[in-house]
Design an enzyme around this catalytic site. Structure first.
Site, PDB file in Angstrom:
ATOM      1  N   TYR A  31       1.773  61.787  55.241  1.00 30.55           N
ATOM      2  CA  TYR A  31       0.783  61.866  56.320  1.00 30.55           C
ATOM      3  C   TYR A  31       1.434  61.665  57.677  1.00 30.55           C
ATOM      4  CZ  TYR A  31       0.562  56.734  57.028  1.00 30.55           C
ATOM      5  OH  TYR A  31       0.855  55.429  57.332  1.00 30.55           O
ATOM      6  N   LYS A 146       6.891  58.991  55.460  1.00 33.82           N
ATOM      7  CA  LYS A 146       5.541  58.503  55.771  1.00 33.82           C
ATOM      8  C   LYS A 146       4.627  58.884  54.602  1.00 33.82           C
ATOM      9  CE  LYS A 146       2.679  57.912  59.932  1.00 33.82           C
ATOM     10  NZ  LYS A 146       2.561  56.467  59.862  1.00 33.82           N
ATOM     11  N   GLU A 179      10.462  46.054  59.943  1.00 30.95           N
ATOM     12  CA  GLU A 179       9.367  46.538  60.789  1.00 30.95           C
ATOM     13  C   GLU A 179       8.113  45.760  60.439  1.00 30.95           C
ATOM     14  OE1 GLU A 179       8.260  50.621  59.914  1.00 30.95           O
ATOM     15  OE2 GLU A 179       8.661  50.368  57.788  1.00 30.95           O
ATOM     16  N   LEU A 203      10.095  53.067  58.953  1.00 34.71           N
ATOM     17  CA  LEU A 203       9.543  54.332  59.414  1.00 34.71           C
ATOM     18  C   LEU A 203      10.087  54.614  60.824  1.00 34.71           C
ATOM     19  CD1 LEU A 203       7.348  56.491  58.556  1.00 34.71           C
ATOM     20  CD2 LEU A 203       6.061  55.502  60.445  1.00 34.71           C
TER      21      LEU A 203
HETATM   22  N1  PDD Z   1       1.386  53.654  61.287  1.00 35.09           N
HETATM   23  N2  PDD Z   1       5.986  51.578  60.667  1.00 35.09           N
HETATM   24  C1  PDD Z   1       4.972  51.774  59.799  1.00 35.09           C
HETATM   25  C2  PDD Z   1       5.104  51.258  58.405  1.00 35.09           C
HETATM   26  C3  PDD Z   1       3.809  52.456  60.218  1.00 35.09           C
HETATM   27  O1  PDD Z   1       2.802  52.669  59.350  1.00 35.09           O
HETATM   28  C4  PDD Z   1       3.699  52.905  61.580  1.00 35.09           C
HETATM   29  C5  PDD Z   1       2.510  53.635  62.096  1.00 35.09           C
HETATM   30  C6  PDD Z   1       4.792  52.673  62.438  1.00 35.09           C
HETATM   31  C7  PDD Z   1       4.780  53.144  63.878  1.00 35.09           C
HETATM   32  O2  PDD Z   1       5.001  54.532  63.963  1.00 35.09           O
HETATM   33  P1  PDD Z   1       4.401  55.388  65.175  1.00 35.09           P
HETATM   34  O3  PDD Z   1       4.890  54.789  66.431  1.00 35.09           O
HETATM   35  O4  PDD Z   1       4.912  56.748  64.945  1.00 35.09           O
HETATM   36  O5  PDD Z   1       2.906  55.300  65.083  1.00 35.09           O
HETATM   37  C8  PDD Z   1       5.906  52.013  61.947  1.00 35.09           C
HETATM   38  C9  PDD Z   1       0.252  54.478  61.653  1.00 35.09           C
HETATM   39  C10 PDD Z   1      -0.277  54.273  63.033  1.00 35.09           C
HETATM   40  C11 PDD Z   1      -0.799  54.360  60.560  1.00 35.09           C
HETATM   41  O6  PDD Z   1      -0.394  54.341  59.397  1.00 35.09           O
HETATM   42  O7  PDD Z   1      -1.992  54.349  60.863  1.00 35.09           O
END
Ligand code: PDD
Length: 286
Positions: A31, A146, A179, A203
């Site tokens: 996703y 992801k 993270e 991620l």
């Molecule tokens: N999640 N690390 C993880 C495990 C994440 O699920 C996310 C973002 C990030 C940050 O990535 P980005 O800056 O590209 O949003 C880091 C999204 C927002 C979610 O699952 O809803």
């Protein structure tokens, strides 16, 4: 709410998928979450690149070219009302008789997209910062994908909620920080911004990249390297980033204050620069 499913736009109530979908049965899919400001998808090229990386990681052919994705995404944005939205894209390996191995020959993937109004982090969160807990990072070794299979992240994030906190910061091998359960984490020490390296254990956040770009553009000292667990408890500041939270200060960790216990100077600077960046780049004022 108008959603997109397998070639058609429709009201969410009309969207139906098979119970044999491999996303439902195995969590076999990937996703993306893309913020939209003033009806323009933020960093779309970078999100589509990360989507390709995730699809490659699970050996699933991309159902669309970047041009096709862009057209579909633009139409989804146009069919939803909010100026600022967040888009959710979800692709699974499709519907097949239950067998762990990939369907052979391959079946059509399931492609789902929806849009929701983008919640802006409330002012009190910006002024007070958020509390976090730490927990062992018990996820798999491909956290760069992801994947929709998010059970470890769900359980880790719920630990934070149960503790009255905003996020769980993950510690790999009792040694270094990777993270958050749904966010990336930065550390500030002696005026320097530190970020963990984008490897298979985290991620590769799009917001993470923006923050490092902003730091470079504005002469903010920064370094990408492994961050030890000892360092996070001795940090002057800790910051959390994600597409939906933008940048937030972490002011408490495991019940103890981070630095002064208040959002620090680096947070204030980066938050302002991030807002300017959005304003200039996304609202067409650059
Ligand atoms: N999640 N690390 C993880 C495990 C994440 O699920 C996310 C973002 C990030 C940050 O990535 P980005 O800056 O590209 O949003 C880091 C999204 C927002 C979610 O699952 O809803």
């Amino acid at each position: 709410m108008t959603i997109y499913l397998n070639g058609e736009f429709m009201p969410i109530a009309d969207a139906k998928i098979s119970v044999l979908d491999r996303g439902f049965i195995f969590g076999d899919g990937v996703y993306e979450v893309i913020p939209v400001y003033s009806r323009r998808a933020f960093r779309l090229a970078e999100h589509l690149k990360r989507l390709q990386h995730s699809l490659d990681g699970i050996k699933l052919a991309n159902p669309h070219s970047d041009d096709e994705w862009t057209r579909l995404i633009d139409e989804l944005i146009a069919r939803n009302e909010a100026q600022d939205q967040y888009l959710y894209l979800h692709i699974t390996r499709g519907v097949a008789k239950r067998d762990h191995a990939f369907p052979n020959p391959p079946v059509a993937p399931t492609v789902f997209m929806m849009s929701n109004p983008l919640p802006i982090p409330p002012a009190d969160l910006l002024s007070s910062g958020v509390a976090c807990i730490t927990a062992p990072d018990n996820r798999w070794l491909r956290c760069d994908i992801k994947a929709i299979a998010l059970l470890p992240n769900v359980l880790l994030r719920q630990m934070a909620v149960d503790a009255g906190c905003a996020e769980t910061i993950l510690i790999r091998d009792n040694a270094f920080m990777t993270e958050g359960a749904a966010s990336n984490i930065f550390l500030v020490k002696d005026g320097k911004l530190l970020a963990p390296p984008k490897d298979n254990l985290m991620l590769p956040g799009i917001t993470y990249d923006v923050i490092l770009e902003i730091a470079a553009l504005n002469g903010i000292p920064h370094e990408v390297r492994k961050i030890s667990v000892t360092e996070i408890f001795a940090a002057d500041e800790l910051l959390l980033t994600s597409s939906t939270k933008e940048v937030l200060a972490i002011t408490q960790l495991d019940g103890k204050p981070v630095g002064t216990g208040k959002p620090g100077a680096m947070f204030a600077r980066l938050h302002k620069l991030y807002q300017n960046f959005k304003h200039d780049v996304m609202r067409g004022n650059a």
